[in-house]
Design an enzyme around this catalytic site. Sequence first.
Site, PDB file in Angstrom:
ATOM      1  N   GLY A 201       0.780  -1.239   0.000  1.00 60.66           N
ATOM      2  CA  GLY A 201       0.000   0.000   0.000  1.00 60.66           C
ATOM      3  C   GLY A 201       0.805   1.278   0.000  1.00 60.66           C
TER       4      GLY A 201
ATOM      5  N   ILE B 164      -4.527  -0.770   2.097  1.00 61.91           N
ATOM      6  CA  ILE B 164      -5.112  -0.711   0.758  1.00 61.91           C
ATOM      7  C   ILE B 164      -6.610  -0.470   0.842  1.00 61.91           C
ATOM      8  CG2 ILE B 164      -5.707  -2.220  -1.199  1.00 61.91           C
ATOM      9  CD1 ILE B 164      -2.959  -3.539  -0.866  1.00 61.91           C
TER      10      ILE B 164
ATOM     11  N   ALA C  44     -12.549   2.596  -3.756  1.00 54.94           N
ATOM     12  CA  ALA C  44     -13.936   2.584  -4.226  1.00 54.94           C
ATOM     13  C   ALA C  44     -13.993   3.509  -5.431  1.00 54.94           C
ATOM     14  CB  ALA C  44     -14.871   3.089  -3.130  1.00 54.94           C
TER      15      ALA C  44
ATOM     16  N   TYR D 256     -18.503   8.898   2.958  1.00 53.72           N
ATOM     17  CA  TYR D 256     -17.670   7.698   3.087  1.00 53.72           C
ATOM     18  C   TYR D 256     -18.386   6.481   2.491  1.00 53.72           C
ATOM     19  CZ  TYR D 256     -13.674   5.073   4.783  1.00 53.72           C
ATOM     20  OH  TYR D 256     -12.541   4.297   4.850  1.00 53.72           O
TER      21      TYR D 256
ATOM     22  N   LYS E 152     -15.184  -1.103   5.224  1.00 58.81           N
ATOM     23  CA  LYS E 152     -14.375  -1.112   6.464  1.00 58.81           C
ATOM     24  C   LYS E 152     -15.066  -1.932   7.558  1.00 58.81           C
ATOM     25  CE  LYS E 152     -10.813   1.469   5.211  1.00 58.81           C
ATOM     26  NZ  LYS E 152      -9.548   0.812   4.845  1.00 58.81           N
TER      27      LYS E 152
ATOM     28  N   THR F 254      -3.718  12.183   2.639  1.00 59.19           N
ATOM     29  CA  THR F 254      -2.946  11.334   1.716  1.00 59.19           C
ATOM     30  C   THR F 254      -3.592  11.435   0.336  1.00 59.19           C
ATOM     31  OG1 THR F 254      -4.370   9.448   2.121  1.00 59.19           O
ATOM     32  CG2 THR F 254      -2.481   9.682   3.591  1.00 59.19           C
TER      33      THR F 254
ATOM     34  N   SER G  87      -5.372   9.252  -0.987  1.00 56.49           N
ATOM     35  CA  SER G  87      -6.735   8.718  -0.855  1.00 56.49           C
ATOM     36  C   SER G  87      -7.696   9.711  -0.207  1.00 56.49           C
ATOM     37  CB  SER G  87      -6.741   7.423  -0.041  1.00 56.49           C
ATOM     38  OG  SER G  87      -6.169   6.387  -0.796  1.00 56.49           O
TER      39      SER G  87
END
Length: 251
Positions: A14, A88, A91, A151, A158, A189, A191
């Site tokens: 990752g 990692i 979506a 989210y 998750k 980050t 992401s």
Amino acid sequence: MSNLLEGKTALVLGVANKWSLAYAIAQAFRREGASLILTYQGERLKKPVEDLATELGASRVFECDVTRDEDLARLSELGRLDAVVHSIAFANREDLDRPFVETSRAGFALALEVSAYSMVAVARAAAPLMSEGGAMITLTYLGSSRVLTNYNVMGVAKASLEAAVRYLASELGPRKIRVNAISAGPVKTASARGIKDFSKILSAVAERAPFRRNTDPAEVADAAVFLASDLGRGVTGDVMFVDAGFHIMGL
Ligand code: NAD
Ligand code: IMJ
């Protein structure tokens, strides 16, 4: 440097760039004396991750896209492992932008495949290499159990990942393999970049969290060191929050 991971070999999945939580973890593992093996997602990341690997003194770097069985098969060919870090998630962008109720069958399947199933597949490949026991660590987020704007399907992924951690911990415990998740507070980050109002989320968290600040990736990394080291020997199946205390707060 202390030597909490001296003599240990860690596989870290990752790392994309120097902002990746996996990069902070790899740095801390190296500081503690671990030998590192890194993987990257695809050809596009080969050069940048190889450069980071050189800087970190990693002993090996190879491609592992977790949606490809032939890539996952390469994990089983590594030598003895003591720790695995799974960092990692993915979506489709549109599933983080529109209402959750609009999530498509394909988008739901993809998010769960990359972000949750991959932990199971990695654990299956890595467990036989942990001949002297070991530690598996994944990264999760509060959106697994609370509703956080946008989210969406990642929250469902998750929740699945955290449940997978418990089932894996139960099955691998007898082989002295511990499996845990770290629930990190928001960090800027790749992401997180481009997520609508992410800067507002960071400031809202910093206002309310007990520490009145955001999470530092180095704090996440040091928690991973704890879990990977012998200091974490009593802990399995758990979700450890490293989020400046934000998750304890009500109104
Ligand atoms: P990042 O973008 O640096 O890391 C995500 C990684 O996932 C990248 O290296 C990417 O290449 C990899 N990846 C995506 N699809 C893949 C695939 N098919 N095969 C292999 N690798 C794939 O961002 P990050 O914030 O460091 O995210 C790492 C983990 O931390 C994720 O699980 C994320 O959910 C979690 N997390 C992040 C935050 C945050 O605010 N940044 C908070 C809590 C948890
Ligand atoms: C992601 C989306 C919405 C809100 C979010 C996040 N908040 C935080 C994140 C509040 C902290 C970051 N996070 C915890 C993630 O797990 C991110 C996962 C992610 C991000 C992207 C962006 C680019 C893309 N697909 C993604 N898939 C997963 O195309």
